[in-house]
Write an enzyme that holds these catalytic residues in place. Structure first.
Site, PDB file in Angstrom:
ATOM      1  N   GLU A 192     -10.734  -1.804   3.641  1.00  0.00           N
ATOM      2  CA  GLU A 192      -9.382  -1.257   3.609  1.00  0.00           C
ATOM      3  C   GLU A 192      -9.544  -0.266   3.291  1.00  0.00           C
ATOM      4  OE1 GLU A 192      -6.843  -5.276   4.714  1.00  0.00           O
ATOM      5  OE2 GLU A 192      -7.742  -4.509   3.192  1.00  0.00           O
ATOM      6  N   GLN A 206       4.185   0.575   1.949  1.00  0.00           N
ATOM      7  CA  GLN A 206       4.449  -1.026   3.106  1.00  0.00           C
ATOM      8  C   GLN A 206       5.493  -0.769   2.394  1.00  0.00           C
ATOM      9  OE1 GLN A 206       2.664  -1.776   5.718  1.00  0.00           O
ATOM     10  NE2 GLN A 206       2.651   0.054   5.901  1.00  0.00           N
ATOM     11  N   ASP A 235       0.702  -0.861  -0.152  1.00  0.00           N
ATOM     12  CA  ASP A 235       0.743  -0.120  -0.117  1.00  0.00           C
ATOM     13  C   ASP A 235       0.561   0.756  -0.323  1.00  0.00           C
ATOM     14  OD1 ASP A 235      -1.498  -2.509   0.854  1.00  0.00           O
ATOM     15  OD2 ASP A 235      -2.686  -1.160   2.275  1.00  0.00           O
ATOM     16  N   TRP A 253       6.067 -10.227   1.568  1.00  0.00           N
ATOM     17  CA  TRP A 253       5.586  -9.833   2.857  1.00  0.00           C
ATOM     18  C   TRP A 253       5.454  -9.531   4.395  1.00  0.00           C
ATOM     19  CZ3 TRP A 253       2.991 -10.285   7.219  1.00  0.00           C
ATOM     20  CH2 TRP A 253       1.569  -8.840   8.112  1.00  0.00           C
ATOM     21  N   PHE A 301       1.813  -0.806  10.301  1.00  0.00           N
ATOM     22  CA  PHE A 301       0.547  -0.809   9.035  1.00  0.00           C
ATOM     23  C   PHE A 301       0.490   0.494   8.258  1.00  0.00           C
ATOM     24  CE2 PHE A 301      -1.927  -5.331   9.545  1.00  0.00           C
ATOM     25  CZ  PHE A 301      -0.125  -5.468   9.070  1.00  0.00           C
ATOM     26  N   SER A 302      -0.723   0.758   7.510  1.00  0.00           N
ATOM     27  CA  SER A 302      -1.417   2.330   6.524  1.00  0.00           C
ATOM     28  C   SER A 302      -1.427   2.893   7.210  1.00  0.00           C
ATOM     29  CB  SER A 302      -1.948   1.605   5.280  1.00  0.00           C
ATOM     30  OG  SER A 302      -1.020   0.335   4.575  1.00  0.00           O
ATOM     31  N   ARG A 343      -8.069   0.030  11.264  1.00  0.00           N
ATOM     32  CA  ARG A 343      -6.334  -0.002  10.340  1.00  0.00           C
ATOM     33  C   ARG A 343      -7.064   1.277   9.432  1.00  0.00           C
ATOM     34  NH1 ARG A 343      -6.676  -5.335   9.097  1.00  0.00           N
ATOM     35  NH2 ARG A 343      -7.637  -5.594   7.146  1.00  0.00           N
ATOM     36  N   ASP A 344      -6.178   1.729   9.507  1.00  0.00           N
ATOM     37  CA  ASP A 344      -5.619   2.619   7.592  1.00  0.00           C
ATOM     38  C   ASP A 344      -6.353   4.079   7.747  1.00  0.00           C
ATOM     39  OD1 ASP A 344      -4.923   0.164   6.759  1.00  0.00           O
ATOM     40  OD2 ASP A 344      -6.453   0.150   5.262  1.00  0.00           O
TER      41      ASP A 344
END
Length: 504
Positions: A221, A58, A42, A66, A102-103, A168-169
């Site tokens: 997401e 990311q 991302d 990953w 994370f994002s 998240r995000d």
């Protein structure tokens, strides 16, 4: 000591991985962003600052799969040529826990309302701290006083923690009308985008939720929301809210058009209507740049790499896309075009093999020449009596001229669909359901326009000025470099054709 051992072990595993894999330079894109090595996904923290576009993303610093999520970093002045920089926010490993980065997003706190700047406002990064052992995701704040090169975590973290596994995000931006900072964040399994508000960027109050509309077949997401004028009219503004999710084809994004008042978003369309950002199977997790020049909304997405192993990198970004809203017979819809910053640069392109032709009569297949599989086509067809028109890319023929492989980008006049057909190229690599991908586009005055961006392994097809886009990944053999225009079922005219060779 444990942290040192973990890092040392990761370096050893990475070294062994390097020795075990063969490089695949034939699929390394030239004008789409990739990291020099290792996995990326991302885009994060997109912000225009001090005359440069900052791209955080990311990133796995150790190998091309990953894991070990951190924020990589690159900058550009033209959205094509990128300067790779050291990791901006690394994964944290302690005796008790691992925190993956994370994002999220980044903003310039120009008034230093956070109090985290030194003499001037800092850059602030908002990200999801993922604690896999604790099965917890919460929202963190980090600040930079060196122009975004390095970040320090805020001592009061987490700034929002709901004790949830999938939360998240965070995407943060300034809402002028309500004089507050807004955060959109994904309540993943609930299919909700949650809105929070803040005046100091550290303390956040829940405003509202929007969701359970459109496609709810998988978790939501990477949300974002932006205002866009309709048909270029600054007095008629609508808001676009977008989320990423997985459909039957795989990675996808959907969007909603409506109104936002600083608290609630209200969808203008039927709650069951699904509007896709991209009709392909690779475009995901896209967000726009904050503070882009002239208030332009420029979207950047991650192109999921698909089922082919590539090395020493894996994953690339899309072409940056200018966003607009236009009125269509079906309602107000999102249009996308390769960023004007890039197309203006193309106009002054001085490299060899920039082909410009007009009014090419087509009846069957017309060979346009061998390529290096890194080019950009702008084309307009008059359909006439043809049933299908378009281009055949990455063609491979044997010594007798028999076709072995190709990717077809075309328009089906009967079905009124642009399409990408990989059935003669990607069997065994691509999901069989995705070998042919389509999007409905009506001709204008009997003409269809294509922008075909083919860059070694990525393919982005914009139909009729970005009314619809199909993005996918292809992995042609090294000798599969032919390019042709074609018709099926009758004559057509290629009224305008420009091909830019973008191989380095």
């Amino acid at each position: 000591m444990r942290k040192i051992n973990i890092i040392f072990t990761s370096i050893i595993l990475f070294s062994l991985n390097v020795l075990a894999q063969e490089p695949t330079p034939q699929w390394r894109p030239n004008y789409h962003f990739t990291s020099p090595a290792n996995w990326l996904n991302d885009p994060n923290g997109l912000i225009y600052f001090n005359g440069e576009f900052h791209l955080y993303f990311q990133y796995n610093p150790f190998e091309n799969k990953w894991g070990h999520m951190s924020w990589g970093h690159a900058t550009s002045k033209d959205l094509i040529n990128w300067k790779n920089l050291p990791v901006a926010i690394p994964e944290r490993i302690t005796k008790d826990t691992t925190t993956m980065i994370f994002s999220g997003s980044a903003v310039f706190d120009n008034k230093n309302v956070s109090g985290l700047g030194k003499g001037k406002g800092p850059l602030l990064a908002f990200y999801t701290a993922d604690l896999p052992k604790q099965k917890n995701e919460s929202q963190y704040l980090a600040f930079s006083n060196d122009g975004g090169l390095t970040f320090t975590n805020y001592a009061g973290n987490p700034i929002i923690d709901l004790n949830k596994k999938d939360f998240r995000d965070p995407n943060v931006w300034w809402h002028e009308a309500s004089k507050q900072w807004i955060m959109t964040v994904a309540m993943v399994d609930e299919h909700l985008t949650r809105f929070y508000g803040s005046t100091n960027l550290k303390e956040w109050t829940k405003l509202s939720d929007f969701g359970n509309q459109g496609d709810t077949g998988s978790g939501w997401e990477c949300p974002f929301i932006i205002p866009l004028p309709v048909d270029g009219n600054r007095n008629h503004v609508k808001w676009v809210l977008a989320v990423s999710l997985f459909t039957k084809k795989g990675p996808s994004m959907q969007y909603f058009v409506g109104d936002f008042d600083g608290k609630d978003f209200k969808n203008d369309n039927d709650e069951k209507l699904t509007l896709l950002v991209d009709d392909g199977d690779a475009f995901y997790a896209a967000i726009p740049w904050n503070d882009a020049p002239k208030n332009q909304k420029i979207l950047l997405g991650w192109l999921q790499p698909g089922g082919k192993e590539i090395f020493p990198w894996k994953g690339q970004m899309s072409i940056p896309r200018d966003l607009s809203l236009k009125t269509t017979p079906n309602g107000i819809r999102l249009f996308q075009q390769p960023s004007k910053i890039i197309t203006d640069k193309l106009k002054n392109h001085s490299r060899e093999k920039v082909a410009k032709k007009k009014n090419i009569g087509l009846n069957g297949e017309t060979f346009l020449g061998p390529t290096l599989n890194s080019y950009w086509i702008d084309a307009e067809f008059s359909i006439n009596e043809a049933k299908n028109i378009g281009f055949k890319l990455a063609q491979l023929k044997d010594n007798k001229g028999n076709l072995l492989k190709e990717v077809e980008v075309g328009y089906n006049a009967a079905k009124k669909q642009i399409y990408v057909d990989c059935s003669r190229s990607e069997k065994g690599i691509k999901n069989d359901k995705n070998l042919i991908q389509t999007a409905t586009v009506n001709p204008v005055d009997g003409k269809i326009k294509f922008q075909v961006l083919f860059d070694k392994s990525s393919l982005e097809v914009f139909g009729n000025g970005g009314e619809k886009v199909i993005t996918t990944m292809v992995f042609p053999e090294e000798k599969a470099t032919g390019l042709s225009a074609f018709t099926v079922g009758g004559k057509a005219t290629l009224t305008n054709l420009k091909i830019w060779n973008l191989d380095k």
